[in-house]
Design an enzyme around this catalytic site. Structure first.
Site, PDB file in Angstrom:
ATOM      1  N   SER A  61     -39.095  35.077 -30.679  1.00 24.91           N
ATOM      2  CA  SER A  61     -38.505  34.913 -32.118  1.00 24.91           C
ATOM      3  C   SER A  61     -39.838  35.690 -32.519  1.00 24.91           C
ATOM      4  O   SER A  61     -39.626  35.498 -34.150  1.00 24.91           O
ATOM      5  CB  SER A  61     -39.294  33.272 -32.141  1.00 24.91           C
ATOM      6  OG  SER A  61     -37.817  32.714 -30.983  1.00 24.91           O
ATOM      7  N   LYS A  64     -37.427  37.080 -35.053  1.00 27.12           N
ATOM      8  CA  LYS A  64     -37.158  36.644 -36.880  1.00 27.12           C
ATOM      9  C   LYS A  64     -37.606  36.978 -37.718  1.00 27.12           C
ATOM     10  O   LYS A  64     -36.971  37.557 -39.148  1.00 27.12           O
ATOM     11  CB  LYS A  64     -37.254  35.157 -36.566  1.00 27.12           C
ATOM     12  CG  LYS A  64     -36.866  34.579 -35.630  1.00 27.12           C
ATOM     13  CD  LYS A  64     -36.378  33.031 -35.364  1.00 27.12           C
ATOM     14  CE  LYS A  64     -35.063  32.154 -35.050  1.00 27.12           C
ATOM     15  NZ  LYS A  64     -36.188  32.677 -33.277  1.00 27.12           N
ATOM     16  N   TYR A 175     -34.995  23.913 -35.739  1.00 27.73           N
ATOM     17  CA  TYR A 175     -35.186  25.472 -35.301  1.00 27.73           C
ATOM     18  C   TYR A 175     -34.086  25.755 -34.078  1.00 27.73           C
ATOM     19  O   TYR A 175     -32.939  24.793 -33.781  1.00 27.73           O
ATOM     20  CB  TYR A 175     -37.011  25.449 -34.196  1.00 27.73           C
ATOM     21  CG  TYR A 175     -37.073  27.019 -34.167  1.00 27.73           C
ATOM     22  CD1 TYR A 175     -37.118  27.670 -35.294  1.00 27.73           C
ATOM     23  CD2 TYR A 175     -37.192  26.801 -33.005  1.00 27.73           C
ATOM     24  CE1 TYR A 175     -37.125  29.289 -34.611  1.00 27.73           C
ATOM     25  CE2 TYR A 175     -38.228  28.281 -32.078  1.00 27.73           C
ATOM     26  CZ  TYR A 175     -37.766  29.035 -33.106  1.00 27.73           C
ATOM     27  OH  TYR A 175     -38.343  30.724 -32.841  1.00 27.73           O
TER      28      TYR A 175
END
Length: 409
Positions: A61, A64, A175
């Site tokens: 992640s 991101k 999330y």
């Protein structure tokens, strides 16, 4: 006295809890610089060699924030807007309905039309209703019935996240793969793959040549790939993903939420560009906007509920105590107040999987990435979490010591 990151990492390596770590931090002017490659990495042959700063990491992640920059570049280019309706470029996304339950016999999902249109701002702040299936019991049940995990073919974003919304857009927070969708939208409006856009508009301006989306096929990168070892022969990122990189095994195309691989020494260049607000990636006013709290009152309440969640709350807090007010900017969580001796107000932070952490603190002029390399197969979650926290706090101790030295020299 608190232990240094070096002492803590070496102790964990000696105990067999981790293999090594790569840590990079800097200030805006590039005067304070900390780079460390500690411990070892294991080759596919089983041979151990010293960890290097240019070793290629699975960002998970950590991808991101880079995808967020790509999306905001499209806003600056006039291809997208933050708050406009996305139906013209993502009708498959905007047509999604909200799951509210199942029929009495448990066979039929109960769906309602979304009460608000999904916007790019919502996708970038996890307030769109697009959530990870394992964080919503109703969506988990939907996936079990209609998208069972046995399928192993590679699937694009639209197929991988075909399930309904978990809540009405803009009304809560959870999330999820909203930034994967944002990356797919970047591809649609630019006519390029996300990786191609990033190379031209993000990596080339910063002199980065060692980044690639999963699967990593460049031989020069595979030779430096931490996640190519006997415990991860397919280079899926098992270490950073908590022992299971299945999400990369099934990914077809460039997933903007988790699919990027690159060295920490390059990743910190991206963080530094935002810290310095140097105009290389985004206009200064766009960067300023990234560090503003972007959640509605309803979505802020949803974020607070997630922060208090007994299962996931600690993960979402990123090492920050429950008394500190948090919000969400464009790219990561935001502290909404100063933390004495640590993060300044509006510090942005997030991570990757379970073993990578990053932060950008514009008030205290510091940014950094810490990538712990867990030992598999016996993943020691507590040790990895403790090392991430040591990284976050020790960078401030080192920065303060450097500042004091500058004052006296």
């Amino acid at each position: 006295m608190a232990e240094s990151i070096e002492t803590s990492v070496h102790a964990a390596v000696d105990a067999g809890k981790i293999n090594g770590a790569v840590i990079c931090a800097t200030d805006a002017q590039g005067q304070f610089v900390y780079n460390a490659a500690l411990g070892e990495r294991i080759l596919l042959s089983g041979k151990r060699i010293p960890q290097q700063l240019n070793d290629v990491l699975c960002l998970a992640s950590g991808t991101k924030i880079v995808t967020t920059i790509a999306a905001l570049q499209c806003v600056e280019d006039g291809l997208l807007t933050l708050t406009g309706n996305l139906s013209s470029v993502a009708p498959d996304l905007t047509a999604k309905q909200v799951i509210t339950g199942f029929s009495d016999d448990g066979e039929t999902p109960l769906l309602k039309p979304a009460s608000h249109p999904i916007t790019l701002e919502m996708l970038l702040t996890h307030s769109s209703g697009v959530t990870y299936h394992f964080m919503n019991p109703l969506i988990a049940k939907w996936c079990e019935k209609f998208d069972p995990p046995g399928e192993t073919s590679r699937r694009h974003v639209e197929e991988a996240f075909s399930y309904p919304l978990g809540f009405h857009p803009g009304t809560s927070w959870m999330y999820g793969p909203g930034i994967d969708w944002a990356g797919r939208i970047v591809e649609r409006v630019t006519g390029r793959t996300l990786g191609e856009h990033m190379q031209q508009r993000i990596f080339d301006p910063l002199g980065i040549t060692s980044a690639q989306f999963n699967p990593v096929t460049r031989e020069d990168l595979r030779a430096r790939l931490v996640d190519l070892n006997p415990q991860d022969p397919d280079a899926l990122g098992n270490g950073v993903m908590g022992g299971n990189g299945e999400i990369n095994k099934r990914a077809g195309g460039d997933f903007g939420g988790h699919g990027l691989f690159m060295p920490a020494a390059d990743y910190v260049k991206v963080l530094h560009s935002l810290l310095a607000n140097d105009g290389k990636l985004l206009r200064p006013d766009t960067v300023d906007d990234m560090f503003r709290h972007h959640l509605s009152q309803e979505a802020s309440a949803g974020q607070q509920a997630a922060l208090n969640d007994p299962v996931f709350g600690e993960f979402f807090r990123l090492g920050i105590n429950p008394e500190t007010k948090l919000g969400h900017g464009l790219g990561g969580a935001l502290t909404l107040q100063n933390i004495d001796g640590w993060y300044g107000e509006r510090t942005m932070s997030w991570g990757g999987g379970l073993s990578l952490a990053w932060f950008i603190d514009r008030k205290n002029d510091l940014c950094g990435i810490g990538a712990i390399q867990p030992a598999l197969p016996d993943y020691d979650f507590a040790t990895v979490a403790a090392l991430k926290q040591t990284f976050r706090q020790d960078m401030y101790r080192k920065h303060a010591a450097w500042q004091k030295q500058q004052e006296t020299s």
